[in-house]
Design a protein around this motif. Structure first.
Motif, PDB file in Angstrom:
ATOM      1  N   ASP A   1      -0.414  -5.151  40.328  1.00  0.00           N
ATOM      2  CA  ASP A   1      -0.472  -6.227  39.338  1.00  0.00           C
ATOM      3  C   ASP A   1      -1.534  -5.924  38.278  1.00  0.00           C
ATOM      4  O   ASP A   1      -1.320  -6.174  37.084  1.00  0.00           O
ATOM      5  CB  ASP A   1      -0.783  -7.544  40.047  1.00  0.00           C
ATOM      6  CG  ASP A   1      -0.181  -8.738  39.337  1.00  0.00           C
ATOM      7  OD1 ASP A   1       0.865  -8.578  38.690  1.00  0.00           O
ATOM      8  OD2 ASP A   1      -0.760  -9.832  39.423  1.00  0.00           O
ATOM      9  N   ALA A   2      -2.667  -5.374  38.713  1.00  0.00           N
ATOM     10  CA  ALA A   2      -3.739  -5.016  37.778  1.00  0.00           C
ATOM     11  C   ALA A   2      -3.293  -3.880  36.854  1.00  0.00           C
ATOM     12  O   ALA A   2      -3.557  -3.900  35.642  1.00  0.00           O
ATOM     13  CB  ALA A   2      -4.990  -4.614  38.547  1.00  0.00           C
ATOM     14  N   VAL A   3      -2.614  -2.887  37.427  1.00  0.00           N
ATOM     15  CA  VAL A   3      -2.101  -1.773  36.619  1.00  0.00           C
ATOM     16  C   VAL A   3      -1.098  -2.294  35.586  1.00  0.00           C
ATOM     17  O   VAL A   3      -1.116  -1.900  34.416  1.00  0.00           O
ATOM     18  CB  VAL A   3      -1.430  -0.705  37.513  1.00  0.00           C
ATOM     19  CG1 VAL A   3      -0.738   0.358  36.660  1.00  0.00           C
ATOM     20  CG2 VAL A   3      -2.457  -0.048  38.426  1.00  0.00           C
ATOM     21  N   ALA A   4      -0.218  -3.205  36.020  1.00  0.00           N
ATOM     22  CA  ALA A   4       0.793  -3.760  35.125  1.00  0.00           C
ATOM     23  C   ALA A   4       0.161  -4.527  33.958  1.00  0.00           C
ATOM     24  O   ALA A   4       0.647  -4.471  32.834  1.00  0.00           O
ATOM     25  CB  ALA A   4       1.736  -4.676  35.903  1.00  0.00           C
ATOM     26  N   THR A   5      -0.929  -5.234  34.236  1.00  0.00           N
ATOM     27  CA  THR A   5      -1.631  -5.979  33.182  1.00  0.00           C
ATOM     28  C   THR A   5      -2.173  -5.022  32.121  1.00  0.00           C
ATOM     29  O   THR A   5      -2.025  -5.259  30.910  1.00  0.00           O
ATOM     30  CB  THR A   5      -2.789  -6.803  33.780  1.00  0.00           C
ATOM     31  OG1 THR A   5      -2.259  -7.730  34.739  1.00  0.00           O
ATOM     32  CG2 THR A   5      -3.517  -7.571  32.703  1.00  0.00           C
ATOM     33  N   LEU A   6      -2.788  -3.925  32.576  1.00  0.00           N
ATOM     34  CA  LEU A   6      -3.312  -2.932  31.638  1.00  0.00           C
ATOM     35  C   LEU A   6      -2.170  -2.225  30.899  1.00  0.00           C
ATOM     36  O   LEU A   6      -2.255  -1.972  29.693  1.00  0.00           O
ATOM     37  CB  LEU A   6      -4.153  -1.898  32.389  1.00  0.00           C
ATOM     38  CG  LEU A   6      -5.442  -2.412  33.032  1.00  0.00           C
ATOM     39  CD1 LEU A   6      -6.090  -1.324  33.874  1.00  0.00           C
ATOM     40  CD2 LEU A   6      -6.424  -2.892  31.972  1.00  0.00           C
ATOM     41  N   ALA A   7      -1.107  -1.918  31.632  1.00  0.00           N
ATOM     42  CA  ALA A   7       0.038  -1.234  31.013  1.00  0.00           C
ATOM     43  C   ALA A   7       0.731  -2.132  29.997  1.00  0.00           C
ATOM     44  O   ALA A   7       1.273  -1.637  29.000  1.00  0.00           O
ATOM     45  CB  ALA A   7       1.017  -0.792  32.090  1.00  0.00           C
ATOM     46  N   SER A   8       0.719  -3.454  30.228  1.00  0.00           N
ATOM     47  CA  SER A   8       1.353  -4.393  29.289  1.00  0.00           C
ATOM     48  C   SER A   8       0.743  -4.274  27.898  1.00  0.00           C
ATOM     49  O   SER A   8       1.460  -4.263  26.888  1.00  0.00           O
ATOM     50  CB  SER A   8       1.206  -5.831  29.796  1.00  0.00           C
ATOM     51  OG  SER A   8       1.917  -6.029  30.986  1.00  0.00           O
ATOM     52  N   ALA A   9      -0.586  -4.200  27.843  1.00  0.00           N
ATOM     53  CA  ALA A   9      -1.273  -4.072  26.549  1.00  0.00           C
ATOM     54  C   ALA A   9      -0.883  -2.764  25.865  1.00  0.00           C
ATOM     55  O   ALA A   9      -0.642  -2.731  24.650  1.00  0.00           O
ATOM     56  CB  ALA A   9      -2.782  -4.138  26.761  1.00  0.00           C
ATOM     57  N   ALA A  10      -0.811  -1.682  26.656  1.00  0.00           N
ATOM     58  CA  ALA A  10      -0.467  -0.369  26.087  1.00  0.00           C
ATOM     59  C   ALA A  10       0.970  -0.352  25.577  1.00  0.00           C
ATOM     60  O   ALA A  10       1.254   0.172  24.487  1.00  0.00           O
ATOM     61  CB  ALA A  10      -0.683   0.720  27.141  1.00  0.00           C
ATOM     62  N   VAL A  11       1.892  -0.928  26.355  1.00  0.00           N
ATOM     63  CA  VAL A  11       3.301  -0.973  25.936  1.00  0.00           C
ATOM     64  C   VAL A  11       3.454  -1.860  24.699  1.00  0.00           C
ATOM     65  O   VAL A  11       4.225  -1.538  23.790  1.00  0.00           O
ATOM     66  CB  VAL A  11       4.191  -1.481  27.093  1.00  0.00           C
ATOM     67  CG1 VAL A  11       5.605  -1.798  26.600  1.00  0.00           C
ATOM     68  CG2 VAL A  11       4.249  -0.443  28.208  1.00  0.00           C
ATOM     69  N   SER A  12       2.708  -2.957  24.640  1.00  0.00           N
ATOM     70  CA  SER A  12       2.738  -3.828  23.460  1.00  0.00           C
ATOM     71  C   SER A  12       2.332  -3.055  22.211  1.00  0.00           C
ATOM     72  O   SER A  12       2.987  -3.153  21.160  1.00  0.00           O
ATOM     73  CB  SER A  12       1.806  -5.021  23.655  1.00  0.00           C
ATOM     74  OG  SER A  12       2.263  -5.866  24.677  1.00  0.00           O
ATOM     75  N   ASN A  13       1.261  -2.284  22.320  1.00  0.00           N
ATOM     76  CA  ASN A  13       0.808  -1.466  21.186  1.00  0.00           C
ATOM     77  C   ASN A  13       1.872  -0.449  20.780  1.00  0.00           C
ATOM     78  O   ASN A  13       2.107  -0.215  19.597  1.00  0.00           O
ATOM     79  CB  ASN A  13      -0.490  -0.737  21.543  1.00  0.00           C
ATOM     80  CG  ASN A  13      -1.675  -1.671  21.622  1.00  0.00           C
ATOM     81  OD1 ASN A  13      -1.667  -2.739  21.024  1.00  0.00           O
ATOM     82  ND2 ASN A  13      -2.691  -1.276  22.369  1.00  0.00           N
ATOM     83  N   SER A  14       2.528   0.147  21.782  1.00  0.00           N
ATOM     84  CA  SER A  14       3.564   1.144  21.507  1.00  0.00           C
ATOM     85  C   SER A  14       4.762   0.512  20.796  1.00  0.00           C
ATOM     86  O   SER A  14       5.288   1.080  19.827  1.00  0.00           O
ATOM     87  CB  SER A  14       4.017   1.800  22.821  1.00  0.00           C
ATOM     88  OG  SER A  14       5.063   2.706  22.593  1.00  0.00           O
ATOM     89  N   LEU A  15       5.180  -0.669  21.252  1.00  0.00           N
ATOM     90  CA  LEU A  15       6.319  -1.352  20.629  1.00  0.00           C
ATOM     91  C   LEU A  15       5.989  -1.792  19.201  1.00  0.00           C
ATOM     92  O   LEU A  15       6.834  -1.694  18.304  1.00  0.00           O
ATOM     93  CB  LEU A  15       6.724  -2.563  21.467  1.00  0.00           C
ATOM     94  CG  LEU A  15       7.313  -2.248  22.854  1.00  0.00           C
ATOM     95  CD1 LEU A  15       7.509  -3.534  23.645  1.00  0.00           C
ATOM     96  CD2 LEU A  15       8.622  -1.489  22.740  1.00  0.00           C
TER      97      LEU A  15
END
Length: 213
Positions: free
Chosen positions: A166-180
């Motif tokens: 869940d913690a990894v997903a939270t950090l990855a969400s921000a990165a994917v948002s930036n990518s999109l």
């Protein structure tokens, strides 16, 4: 003496468990920096599944699915497995991924063949997967990806593994948002926002490329 030896052994085990937790959560500190090194979604996806497998080592394979535009369809964009020969049959997700997508919540399944939240006839067909943990990656209040770990043995994942994913997903969400957002910016740079047609500058760039080819 025996009591003290047992107590000492118990303390040693407790220290080992705490050190393992500390190491995992310490690694999360550097994960955000790692995710920020690329804005290319395919490269980012490969990094996310690779880092997830490193942090939650009990997983036998890790999958990252992306939602397709405004639809609820999923497509597999990154895969990491312990077995190099592993091939994922469901390239468009299955009932566990769609549960995460629909509910926007993390999911833990200790045994896919005994969890009555899901159609047991369908879960029995997935004989190779017995344990699942999955988390949504959210962008602008919408689930854009599902991150999932599988194991072939029941009860393979602990609640600590679940929290870590869940913690990894939270950090990855921000990165994917930036990518999109980066992808969207690139699209706006080459397409007219009103008509959807390519702009003249992009036409000249492509013409030059084709002329050279």
């Amino acid at each position: 003496k025996n009591d003290m030896e047992l107590a000492f052994r118990g303390e040693g085990t407790g220290i080992s468990v705490l050190f393992e937790k500390y190491t995992s959560y310490y690694n999360l500190r550097t994960l955000a920096n790692d995710f920020s090194t690329t804005l290319v979604l395919t490269d980012l996806g490969r990094m996310i599944v690779s880092k997830t497998m490193e942090l939650v080592s009990k997983g036998e394979n890790c999958l990252l699915y992306l939602t397709e535009g405004q639809t609820t369809n999923l497509s597999l964009i990154a895969l990491k497995a312990v077995d190099d020969e592993f091939k994922m049959k469901e390239k468009s997700g299955d009932l566990f991924d769609f549960w995460v997508l629909r509910n926007r919540q993390s999911l833990i399944v200790t045994d896919t063949q005994k969890d009555f939240r899901f159609d047991l006839q369908k879960t029995h067909a997935q004989g190779e997967t017995r344990s699942v943990i999955a988390s949504p990656l959210v962008h602008e209040r919408k689930t854009v990806c599902t991150l999932r770990l599988n194991a072939s043995q029941p009860s393979a994942f602990s609640t600590d593994d679940f929290r870590l994913l869940d913690a990894v997903a939270t950090l990855a969400s921000a990165a994917v948002s930036n990518s999109l957002l980066f992808q969207r910016t690139e699209e706006l740079a080459i397409r007219d926002s009103l008509t959807g047609l390519y702009v003249h500058r992009y036409f000249l760039e492509r013409l030059s490329e084709e002329h050279k080819r």
